[in-house]
Write an enzyme that holds these catalytic residues in place. Structure first.
Site, mmCIF file in Angstrom:
data_model
loop_
_atom_site.group_PDB
_atom_site.id
_atom_site.type_symbol
_atom_site.label_atom_id
_atom_site.label_comp_id
_atom_site.label_asym_id
_atom_site.label_seq_id
_atom_site.Cartn_x
_atom_site.Cartn_y
_atom_site.Cartn_z
ATOM 1 C CG ASP A 189 -3.436 8.856 7.830
ATOM 2 O OD1 ASP A 189 -3.692 7.643 7.767
ATOM 3 O OD2 ASP A 189 -3.429 9.603 6.839
ATOM 4 C CD GLU B 150 -2.726 -1.052 2.578
ATOM 5 O OE1 GLU B 150 -2.509 -0.135 3.406
ATOM 6 O OE2 GLU B 150 -3.562 -1.957 2.773
#
Length: 278
Positions: free
Chosen positions: A61, A50
């Site tokens: 995040d 990824e």
């Protein structure tokens, strides 16, 4: 249509093991070093890679991956350069699946049709776009599938049986199960709870179910891989990269090796797992 992702999972199923999925941020700490890291990942043991698309305003995040995105942006990384990096990787590796992960805004600005054309031409296999729910499938999901790209959806501990069919409806490649409620790097995954969640998701789909968030050690990766089709590690790799930088945040001679060595150790953990029945 069979993508590289589909082919990789079929291959791993024959081998009787789970996938090890790695996440790194495109352009962190600079475009050249970032490409060198991505090129080193398959040899170190990554089955699927990824690649994060740097964005100024991430929502899912944690601090480590936020900082990685900011380092990349500071180094001049753009979505166009991310696709160029994929092209650079594909010159030497035409088999390892690559998934772009991030947010819709940069793609929207780039232009959806142009992005899908360029991504497919570069050698991208799938997309994980964390801020596009199933209700917005017309925006990107359906066009991506038509373009021959897998659209990988996230399921979470709060995705109940009523919501799950909508999440899975146009998902392909694999399902990404987020093992914790919260941001990346915030807590450790509970392998027992994850096992129950993966079993529940498998009652609704035949797709592989990979688990990410909260996996930092070979032991944790092994425990997750025993219940899931794959284990995803990102924050630990980003932290290893950050720890190798100099005082000004620049790459050193240790940077690529720091990430590759940790990938090798984590891959051993995943490959040591007793594979649970699909």
């Amino acid at each position: 249509m069979t993508t590289r992702i589909d082919a990789r999972f079929a291959e791993l199923k024959q081998q009787g093991r789970s996938a090890f999925v790695t996440f790194v941020m495109a352009g962190d700490p600079d475009p050249k070093t970032s490409l060198d890291i991505v090129k080193a990942l398959p040899k170190a043991g990554a089955d699927i890679i990824e690649i994060g698309m740097p964005f100024t305003d991430p929502m899912a995040d944690g601090p480590s991956i936020q900082a990685a995105g900011l380092r990349a942006l500071k180094a001049g990384m753009t979505l166009k350069k991310t696709l160029e990096m994929v092209c650079g990787f594909r010159r030497d590796d035409d088999v390892t699946p690559l998934v772009l992960m991030g947010y819709y805004n940069p793609i929207y600005i780039y232009g959806v049709d142009k992005f899908l054309t360029d991504a497919k031409a570069a050698g991208v296999d799938g997309l994980i776009i964390v801020d596009l729910p199933p209700e917005e499938d017309d925006e990107l999901c359906l066009p991506a599938m038509k373009a021959g790209l897998n659209f990988i959806r996230l399921a979470t501990p709060t995705t109940d049986d009523k919501r799950l069919p909508a999440v899975l409806a146009n998902t392909s490649g694999f399902v990404y199960y987020v093992s914790i409620t919260g941001i990346t790097g915030a807590a450790a995954a509970d392998s027992t709870a994850v096992g129950d969640a993966v079993a529940r998701i498998r009652r609704h789909t035949k797709l592989p179910v990979c688990v990410g968030f909260g996996i930092r050690t070979p032991e944790a990766a092994r425990a997750i891989a025993e219940n899931a089709s794959g284990a995803v590690v990102g924050t630990a790799l980003v932290d290893a990269l950050r720890g190798s930088l100099d005082a000004e945040g620049r790459a050193t001679a240790k940077t690529v090796g720091a990430v590759a060595d940790l990938v090798a150790a984590l891959a051993q953990g995943v490959r040591g797992a007793k594979q649970a029945a699909e």
